[in-house]
Structure formats: C-alpha cells, structure tokens
Design a protein around this motif. Structure first.
Motif, PDB file in Angstrom:
ATOM      1  N   PHE A   8       2.818  11.252 -22.218  1.00 47.30           N
ATOM      2  CA  PHE A   8       2.808  12.544 -22.902  1.00 47.30           C
ATOM      3  C   PHE A   8       2.190  12.413 -24.291  1.00 47.30           C
ATOM      4  N   GLY A   9       1.453  13.436 -24.700  1.00 50.95           N
ATOM      5  CA  GLY A   9       0.871  13.426 -26.036  1.00 50.95           C
ATOM      6  C   GLY A   9       0.017  14.650 -26.269  1.00 50.95           C
ATOM      7  N   ALA A  10      -0.611  14.705 -27.431  1.00 49.98           N
ATOM      8  CA  ALA A  10      -1.548  15.789 -27.729  1.00 49.98           C
ATOM      9  C   ALA A  10      -2.773  15.624 -26.830  1.00 49.98           C
ATOM     10  N   SER A  11      -3.297  16.718 -26.337  1.00 52.70           N
ATOM     11  CA  SER A  11      -4.417  16.653 -25.390  1.00 52.70           C
ATOM     12  C   SER A  11      -5.623  15.928 -25.980  1.00 52.70           C
ATOM     13  N   GLY A  12      -5.892  16.150 -27.250  1.00 50.79           N
ATOM     14  CA  GLY A  12      -7.019  15.485 -27.899  1.00 50.79           C
ATOM     15  C   GLY A  12      -6.819  13.980 -27.987  1.00 50.79           C
TER      16      GLY A  12
ATOM     17  N   GLN B 214       0.814  -1.203   0.000  1.00 52.80           N
ATOM     18  CA  GLN B 214       0.000   0.000   0.000  1.00 52.80           C
ATOM     19  C   GLN B 214       0.854   1.262   0.000  1.00 52.80           C
ATOM     20  N   SER B 215       2.054   1.172   0.571  1.00 53.02           N
ATOM     21  CA  SER B 215       2.899   2.357   0.642  1.00 53.02           C
ATOM     22  C   SER B 215       3.646   2.601  -0.659  1.00 53.02           C
ATOM     23  N   ASN B 216       3.670   1.612  -1.556  1.00 51.70           N
ATOM     24  CA  ASN B 216       4.326   1.757  -2.852  1.00 51.70           C
ATOM     25  C   ASN B 216       3.267   1.982  -3.918  1.00 51.70           C
ATOM     26  N   THR B 217       3.028   3.240  -4.238  1.00 48.91           N
ATOM     27  CA  THR B 217       1.957   3.613  -5.164  1.00 48.91           C
ATOM     28  C   THR B 217       2.528   4.152  -6.465  1.00 48.91           C
ATOM     29  N   THR B 218       1.987   3.707  -7.587  1.00 54.98           N
ATOM     30  CA  THR B 218       2.385   4.224  -8.895  1.00 54.98           C
ATOM     31  C   THR B 218       1.208   4.970  -9.507  1.00 54.98           C
ATOM     32  N   LEU B 219       1.445   6.220  -9.893  1.00 53.83           N
ATOM     33  CA  LEU B 219       0.420   7.045 -10.524  1.00 53.83           C
ATOM     34  C   LEU B 219       0.763   7.257 -11.993  1.00 53.83           C
ATOM     35  N   LEU B 220      -0.243   7.169 -12.848  1.00 54.21           N
ATOM     36  CA  LEU B 220      -0.056   7.445 -14.273  1.00 54.21           C
ATOM     37  C   LEU B 220      -0.775   8.745 -14.606  1.00 54.21           C
ATOM     38  N   VAL B 221      -0.002   9.703 -15.099  1.00 51.32           N
ATOM     39  CA  VAL B 221      -0.530  11.032 -15.411  1.00 51.32           C
ATOM     40  C   VAL B 221      -0.512  11.232 -16.922  1.00 51.32           C
ATOM     41  N   SER B 222      -1.683  11.373 -17.523  1.00 47.61           N
ATOM     42  CA  SER B 222      -1.766  11.689 -18.953  1.00 47.61           C
ATOM     43  C   SER B 222      -1.600  13.197 -19.105  1.00 47.61           C
ATOM     44  N   THR B 223      -0.529  13.593 -19.772  1.00 46.78           N
ATOM     45  CA  THR B 223      -0.085  14.983 -19.729  1.00 46.78           C
ATOM     46  C   THR B 223       0.203  15.548 -21.113  1.00 46.78           C
ATOM     47  N   ALA B 224      -0.215  16.781 -21.335  1.00 46.83           N
ATOM     48  CA  ALA B 224       0.063  17.474 -22.598  1.00 46.83           C
ATOM     49  C   ALA B 224       1.568  17.490 -22.878  1.00 46.83           C
ATOM     50  N   ALA B 225       1.935  17.271 -24.131  1.00 43.99           N
ATOM     51  CA  ALA B 225       3.343  17.168 -24.519  1.00 43.99           C
ATOM     52  C   ALA B 225       4.144  18.424 -24.191  1.00 43.99           C
ATOM     53  N   SER B 226       3.495  19.574 -24.201  1.00 47.54           N
ATOM     54  CA  SER B 226       4.207  20.829 -23.931  1.00 47.54           C
ATOM     55  C   SER B 226       4.672  20.952 -22.486  1.00 47.54           C
ATOM     56  N   LEU B 227       4.227  20.039 -21.627  1.00 44.98           N
ATOM     57  CA  LEU B 227       4.620  20.063 -20.216  1.00 44.98           C
ATOM     58  C   LEU B 227       5.757  19.092 -19.904  1.00 44.98           C
ATOM     59  N   LYS B 228       6.300  18.441 -20.910  1.00 40.98           N
ATOM     60  CA  LYS B 228       7.252  17.350 -20.683  1.00 40.98           C
ATOM     61  C   LYS B 228       8.419  17.725 -19.770  1.00 40.98           C
TER      62      LYS B 228
END
Length: 266
Positions: A73-77, A36-50
């Motif tokens: 990372f990718g295009a928001s659409g 429980q203390s080892n958590t992995t989060l996946l964030v879908s993020t606009a490429a311009s924020l890389k």
C-alpha cells in the motif's frame, strides 16, 4: 531357491511395492505440482483501498486456497516510481489515471488487462468536535491554521484537492496553511489527531473514521475524474494467476464489498 534367485525375487517385490504406493525418488514431479498450486501475488495498491482490499483478500483466499495475496500500500505516484525502478509487483491498482497511463505508454502492462475498477469522491473533513465549517470557502478563515492534503506530485487525492482549491479561487489564500502528506491515509490521521484543522480525503476514507466528519463533497466539475484503474504488469512471473485475481475484482461478490465501503461502481 538359491541366494541369487532370492535377491532377485526380493528386488522385484520392492520395486513393485514402490510403484504401487509411490516413492518420492520415483515421482519427482509431485513437489513441482504442489509448488505450482501455491502462488503468491503482490499487488501494489493505492493506500485509500486498504480496508476494502483486505476484506476482499480474505474472501478470495478462502475460495482459492492455493493463492496468497500480499499488498504493497502507498501513494499511487510512489508505487509507480517503485515499479519503474524494478520493484517486484504483479498487479498495479492506482487511485489515478495518470500513473497507469505512464506504465501503459512504456509498454509495461499486459495487453487487455487494464480496466477501471471503481470511482470515488473527494470530500472536505474536519475533526468531529470542529464547528462552524460548512464549505471550502471557510478554509480561508483565521481559525483554520493547518489544512492537510496529499502531496500533489505523488498523491492523486492531493492533485484533485489542489485542483479544487484553484477552481474555487482560494488556493493562494490557503497555500501557506497546506500541510502535505505522503498518502491520503496520513491526511486522515492528521485530522483525526487534531494535528490539522481540516483535510481533503476520499469519501471512503472519511467513512471508516468516527473521529472526523464530512463537511462537503467537492463538485466533480472542479477536478479530474477520480477513477481507480488496474492492470497486470508484464514483469509478473504469474500472469495467469494475476489475471484471475484482476477478473475476480470485477465480479459481483467483489463489487458488493467495494459498494459497502462507499466506492462508486463504474
């Protein structure tokens, strides 16, 4: 002491020892706590924020050793479409309002987690060696043969760029020169490589490159507001951890990193 008494005594001693030092067989909850203390989060993020998000990731993980941040990372659409089709993600960070509006209207956001993270500006760039281009109107010249721009249907920067060209009354004159890219970083790469004579990117993209120069920033009245909304997705199985990371992005240490990369604080 007979044999039966001896076995009983030894059994009692072993049980006491296991209770004292702890045994994996007797403490099944130990591995659960660690997991429980080892958590992995996946964030879908606009490429311009890389670049900025990679730096923030390092800072956050150093202070939160039990959390691993992964980015898509990718295009928001394109990211929106992935989420709608069931692709895993805990947080969505878009370069446009429309994409987050779509998810909110379909009930896919955790209530109370949506906010505007940062803002940006749209700029016209050319290769470092290019001379004589001083305004958007120069894009109509014969020597400007290719103009890189994000695909307006899926890339917010492309949508903003198209709006600017239309407002300035030059869209029809340059339409045949437009070369569409899948995200804003591909636009930057095309101009850096000389595969395009000019391009429309965010100010923050131009800032990280020493191979291009900024000609002019687009007047904000010519396009929709450039904002980066973020929210936790209902599909996340780690909502509490996702909320903590989203909250961190609005703290002073994280905002200082955004400012360093040229983003405008809300």
């Amino acid at each position: 002491m007979n044999r039966r008494q001896l076995f009983a005594f030894v059994g009692t001693m072993i049980a006491s020892l296991l209770l004292t030092i702890g045994s994996p067989l007797l403490t099944p909850s130990t591995s659960t706590v660690v997991a429980q203390s080892n958590t992995t989060l996946l964030v879908s993020t606009a490429a311009s924020l890389k670049d900025v998000m990679e730096e923030i990731k390092g800072n956050y993980q150093r202070s939160n050793s039990g959390v691993t941040i992964n980015y898509n990372f990718g295009a928001s659409g394109a990211l929106l479409q992935q989420i709608q089709q069931g692709a895993p993600a805990d947080i969505f960070l878009s370069a446009g309002k429309k994409q987050v509006d779509t998810l909110e209207q379909s009930g896919k956001l955790v209530a109370g987690t949506r906010s505007v993270l940062v803002k940006n500006r749209l700029v016209l760039i050319v290769p470092k060696s290019k001379v004589g281009v001083t305004s958007f109107f120069n894009l109509t010249r014969d020597d400007i043969k290719k103009i890189a721009i994000g695909e307006p249907r899926s890339v917010p920067a492309g949508q903003y760029g198209e709006q600017v060209l239309q407002k300035l009354g030059i869209y029809n004159k340059v339409k045949s020169k437009l070369v569409f890219a899948n995200n804003v970083r591909q636009v930057l790469a095309a101009v850096e490589a000389g595969n395009a004579d000019a391009g429309l990117v965010y100010r923050t993209d131009a800032k990280i490159s020493n191979k291009v120069k900024t000609v002019v920033a687009a007047d904000e009245k010519y396009h929709s507001p450039i904002v980066y909304p973020m929210a936790v997705l209902k599909q996340s199985k780690k909502v509490a951890a996702a909320k903590e990371f989203v909250n961190y992005l609005s703290t002073e240490p994280a905002q200082a990193v955004f400012k360093k990369y040229g983003f405008i604080l809300p």
